[in-house]
Enzyme design. Structure first.
Site, PDB file in Angstrom:
ATOM      1  N   HIS A  77       0.831  -1.194   0.000  1.00  0.00           N
ATOM      2  CA  HIS A  77       0.000   0.000   0.000  1.00  0.00           C
ATOM      3  C   HIS A  77       0.871   1.251   0.000  1.00  0.00           C
ATOM      4  O   HIS A  77       1.762   1.389   0.815  1.00  0.00           O
ATOM      5  CB  HIS A  77      -0.908  -0.013   1.231  1.00  0.00           C
ATOM      6  CG  HIS A  77      -1.749   1.204   1.336  1.00  0.00           C
ATOM      7  ND1 HIS A  77      -1.797   1.957   2.475  1.00  0.00           N
ATOM      8  CD2 HIS A  77      -2.564   1.803   0.443  1.00  0.00           C
ATOM      9  CE1 HIS A  77      -2.616   2.973   2.289  1.00  0.00           C
ATOM     10  NE2 HIS A  77      -3.092   2.888   1.053  1.00  0.00           N
TER      11      HIS A  77
ATOM     12  N   ASP B 207       6.824   5.862 -21.466  1.00  0.00           N
ATOM     13  CA  ASP B 207       6.750   5.730 -22.917  1.00  0.00           C
ATOM     14  C   ASP B 207       8.152   5.448 -23.470  1.00  0.00           C
ATOM     15  O   ASP B 207       9.119   5.335 -22.709  1.00  0.00           O
ATOM     16  CB  ASP B 207       6.101   6.962 -23.555  1.00  0.00           C
ATOM     17  CG  ASP B 207       6.850   8.265 -23.291  1.00  0.00           C
ATOM     18  OD1 ASP B 207       8.082   8.238 -23.043  1.00  0.00           O
ATOM     19  OD2 ASP B 207       6.211   9.329 -23.330  1.00  0.00           O
TER      20      ASP B 207
ATOM     21  N   ASP C 285      -4.736   3.689  -4.705  1.00  0.00           N
ATOM     22  CA  ASP C 285      -4.747   4.153  -3.321  1.00  0.00           C
ATOM     23  C   ASP C 285      -5.934   5.087  -3.069  1.00  0.00           C
ATOM     24  O   ASP C 285      -6.136   6.057  -3.800  1.00  0.00           O
ATOM     25  CB  ASP C 285      -3.436   4.890  -3.022  1.00  0.00           C
ATOM     26  CG  ASP C 285      -3.145   5.040  -1.551  1.00  0.00           C
ATOM     27  OD1 ASP C 285      -4.089   4.959  -0.738  1.00  0.00           O
ATOM     28  OD2 ASP C 285      -1.970   5.234  -1.207  1.00  0.00           O
TER      29      ASP C 285
ATOM     30  N   MET D 227       2.520  12.733 -16.646  1.00  0.00           N
ATOM     31  CA  MET D 227       3.497  13.778 -16.955  1.00  0.00           C
ATOM     32  C   MET D 227       2.827  14.846 -17.820  1.00  0.00           C
ATOM     33  O   MET D 227       2.286  14.544 -18.891  1.00  0.00           O
ATOM     34  CB  MET D 227       4.697  13.209 -17.709  1.00  0.00           C
ATOM     35  CG  MET D 227       5.762  14.262 -18.016  1.00  0.00           C
ATOM     36  SD  MET D 227       7.072  13.669 -19.112  1.00  0.00           S
ATOM     37  CE  MET D 227       7.914  12.530 -18.046  1.00  0.00           C
TER      38      MET D 227
ATOM     39  N   TYR E 251       9.970  13.170 -12.921  1.00  0.00           N
ATOM     40  CA  TYR E 251      11.214  12.409 -12.803  1.00  0.00           C
ATOM     41  C   TYR E 251      11.589  12.195 -11.340  1.00  0.00           C
ATOM     42  O   TYR E 251      12.034  11.113 -10.962  1.00  0.00           O
ATOM     43  CB  TYR E 251      12.366  13.105 -13.519  1.00  0.00           C
ATOM     44  CG  TYR E 251      12.294  13.068 -15.034  1.00  0.00           C
ATOM     45  CD1 TYR E 251      11.456  12.190 -15.711  1.00  0.00           C
ATOM     46  CD2 TYR E 251      13.082  13.909 -15.795  1.00  0.00           C
ATOM     47  CE1 TYR E 251      11.400  12.163 -17.094  1.00  0.00           C
ATOM     48  CE2 TYR E 251      13.042  13.885 -17.182  1.00  0.00           C
ATOM     49  CZ  TYR E 251      12.195  13.011 -17.827  1.00  0.00           C
ATOM     50  OH  TYR E 251      12.152  12.977 -19.196  1.00  0.00           O
TER      51      TYR E 251
ATOM     52  N   TYR F 112       4.085  12.354 -24.211  1.00  0.00           N
ATOM     53  CA  TYR F 112       3.678  12.537 -22.810  1.00  0.00           C
ATOM     54  C   TYR F 112       2.779  11.391 -22.330  1.00  0.00           C
ATOM     55  O   TYR F 112       1.751  11.602 -21.698  1.00  0.00           O
ATOM     56  CB  TYR F 112       3.033  13.906 -22.610  1.00  0.00           C
ATOM     57  CG  TYR F 112       4.011  15.001 -22.949  1.00  0.00           C
ATOM     58  CD1 TYR F 112       5.013  15.348 -22.061  1.00  0.00           C
ATOM     59  CD2 TYR F 112       3.969  15.640 -24.180  1.00  0.00           C
ATOM     60  CE1 TYR F 112       5.956  16.312 -22.393  1.00  0.00           C
ATOM     61  CE2 TYR F 112       4.908  16.613 -24.515  1.00  0.00           C
ATOM     62  CZ  TYR F 112       5.896  16.941 -23.621  1.00  0.00           C
ATOM     63  OH  TYR F 112       6.826  17.899 -23.943  1.00  0.00           O
TER      64      TYR F 112
END
Length: 147
Positions: free
Chosen positions: A22, A30, A68, A78, A119, A137
């Site tokens: 959890h 990509d 979650d 992104m 990142y 993206y």
């Protein structure tokens, strides 16, 4: 053989999904995402899914892994920089539709973050999945929830 498991999920990826707890996160990158270097920097696993699209991998994962519910946005995409603001990103609609299919919060569970923040979050992920997705993206982070 097992029933009910999407065939595009490799044994290695299934193992990682089972090991995650959890709050752990998983990056789906990509073809342009520096998956190997991000994973290596923190000694994380880099799972290759050559020949597969990011949306297809995400869809298969979310059939098995809950998101979650203790965070507002367990899915992080992104975002585009200002210089690419007019670049079409239809894969984002695919990502959102997959979340809507698998989580009752739908698009409200999806957030965006800029490339460099993405990142930094990716470096903290439990594992990184490399796809050969060519859409721009098409990088996403999923945060695992509880069953």
């Amino acid at each position: 053989m097992l029933k009910g498991i999407p065939e595009i999920l490799s044994p290695e990826l299934l193992k990682v999904l089972a090991e995650m707890g959890h709050g752990d996160t998983l990056v789906i990158g990509d073809c342009n995402f520096p998956a190997a270097s991000v994973a290596a920097a923190e000694r994380h696993v880099n799972i290759r899914c050559d020949g597969l699209r990011a949306a297809d991998v995400m869809d298969a994962i979310l059939q098995l892994m809950p998101l979650d519910t203790f965070v507002e946005k367990p899915v992080t995409i992104m975002d585009k920089p200002e210089s690419d603001k007019d670049l079409p990103t239809p894969v984002w609609d695919e990502f959102t539709a997959i979340v809507e299919k698998n989580d009752s919060r739908g698009k409200d569970a999806v957030g965006f973050t800029d490339r460099f923040s993405f990142y930094e979050k990716a470096k903290k992920a439990y594992a990184v999945v490399s796809t050969t997705e060519k859409a721009f993206y098409a990088c996403v982070i999923l945060q695992k929830g509880c069953i």
